[in-house]
Design a protein around this motif. Sequence first.
Motif, short mmCIF file in Angstrom:
data_model
loop_
_atom_site.label_atom_id
_atom_site.label_comp_id
_atom_site.label_asym_id
_atom_site.label_seq_id
_atom_site.Cartn_x
_atom_site.Cartn_y
_atom_site.Cartn_z
N SER A 112 0.76 -1.12 0.18
CA SER A 112 -0.13 -0.17 -0.21
C SER A 112 0.70 1.40 0.14
O SER A 112 0.49 2.13 -0.60
CB SER A 112 -0.98 -0.02 1.22
OG SER A 112 -1.78 -0.99 1.23
N ILE A 113 1.78 1.27 0.60
CA ILE A 113 3.01 2.46 1.01
C ILE A 113 3.57 2.67 -0.47
O ILE A 113 3.60 3.85 -0.95
CB ILE A 113 3.85 2.22 1.89
CG1 ILE A 113 3.13 2.20 3.44
CG2 ILE A 113 4.94 3.19 1.85
CD1 ILE A 113 4.24 1.71 4.69
N ARG A 114 3.95 1.36 -1.05
CA ARG A 114 4.67 1.61 -2.31
C ARG A 114 3.82 1.95 -3.21
O ARG A 114 4.20 2.90 -4.25
CB ARG A 114 5.17 0.42 -2.81
CG ARG A 114 5.86 0.33 -3.99
CD ARG A 114 6.45 -1.18 -4.44
NE ARG A 114 7.36 -1.15 -5.59
CZ ARG A 114 7.98 -2.13 -6.09
NH1 ARG A 114 7.65 -3.33 -5.47
NH2 ARG A 114 8.67 -1.97 -7.20
N ASN A 115 2.32 1.66 -3.39
CA ASN A 115 1.67 2.31 -4.33
C ASN A 115 1.31 3.59 -4.41
O ASN A 115 1.20 4.55 -5.26
CB ASN A 115 0.08 1.60 -4.23
CG ASN A 115 0.31 -0.05 -4.93
OD1 ASN A 115 1.18 -0.24 -5.82
ND2 ASN A 115 -0.46 -0.75 -4.58
N TRP A 116 0.87 4.15 -3.03
CA TRP A 116 0.77 5.67 -2.97
C TRP A 116 2.20 6.32 -3.27
O TRP A 116 1.82 7.24 -3.56
CB TRP A 116 0.40 5.83 -1.24
CG TRP A 116 0.77 7.13 -0.65
CD1 TRP A 116 -0.21 7.99 -0.98
CD2 TRP A 116 1.87 7.46 -0.14
NE1 TRP A 116 0.28 9.14 -0.06
CE2 TRP A 116 1.56 9.17 0.18
CE3 TRP A 116 3.01 7.15 0.52
CZ2 TRP A 116 2.59 9.71 0.95
CZ3 TRP A 116 3.97 7.76 0.93
CH2 TRP A 116 3.59 9.13 1.37
N TYR A 117 3.22 5.78 -2.71
CA TYR A 117 4.52 6.37 -3.15
C TYR A 117 4.75 6.59 -4.61
O TYR A 117 4.98 8.00 -5.13
CB TYR A 117 5.79 5.70 -2.51
CG TYR A 117 6.85 6.28 -2.97
CD1 TYR A 117 7.45 7.70 -2.66
CD2 TYR A 117 7.89 5.48 -3.80
CE1 TYR A 117 8.81 8.19 -2.86
CE2 TYR A 117 9.01 6.31 -4.16
CZ TYR A 117 9.41 7.48 -3.55
OH TYR A 117 10.78 7.85 -3.96
N GLU A 118 4.45 5.54 -5.39
CA GLU A 118 4.60 5.64 -6.55
C GLU A 118 3.66 6.64 -7.34
O GLU A 118 3.80 7.19 -8.45
CB GLU A 118 4.63 4.30 -7.55
CG GLU A 118 5.72 3.52 -6.89
CD GLU A 118 5.78 2.00 -7.44
OE1 GLU A 118 4.77 1.49 -8.05
OE2 GLU A 118 6.74 1.25 -7.43
N GLU A 119 2.31 6.74 -6.96
CA GLU A 119 1.46 7.74 -7.42
C GLU A 119 1.93 9.08 -7.26
O GLU A 119 1.31 10.06 -7.75
CB GLU A 119 0.23 7.39 -6.67
CG GLU A 119 -0.67 6.13 -7.21
CD GLU A 119 -1.87 5.99 -6.60
OE1 GLU A 119 -2.43 6.57 -5.72
OE2 GLU A 119 -2.35 4.79 -6.44
N GLN A 120 2.70 9.61 -6.23
CA GLN A 120 3.24 10.67 -5.85
C GLN A 120 4.14 11.41 -6.79
O GLN A 120 4.37 12.29 -7.19
CB GLN A 120 3.89 10.56 -4.58
CG GLN A 120 2.91 10.39 -3.43
CD GLN A 120 1.93 11.16 -3.32
OE1 GLN A 120 1.53 12.30 -3.24
NE2 GLN A 120 0.67 10.17 -3.08
N ALA A 121 4.85 10.29 -7.49
CA ALA A 121 6.03 10.71 -8.32
C ALA A 121 5.31 11.13 -9.86
O ALA A 121 4.49 10.99 -10.46
CB ALA A 121 6.85 9.46 -8.77
#
Length: 89
Positions: free
Chosen positions: A80-89
């Motif tokens: 979940s954190i990874r998906n959120w982080y990648e959406e921020q990029a």
Amino acid sequence: MKLTYPINLIGIEDGASNGDVLTRHGEYLGNWAFIKDEIEESGILQFIADGESKPMFSEKVGFISSGMLTGFAMSQLCGSIRNWYEEQA
């Protein structure tokens, strides 16, 4: 410190109850915390994003003594954190 995974929960493998969340490249994303319910022998693994006061993501661990359930919750939280982080990029 070697950061092996795309998302790293610092200290969790050493039995800590909270710590930093870092990317593989050392970018600080926030904190993680594991809150135990001793009576129910369960717990909740949470991620609090940098600058926030409330958890963004949480995963329940049904039985603390089950390494498999704890590992699954950790994997789900990191996903979940990874998906959120990648959406921020």
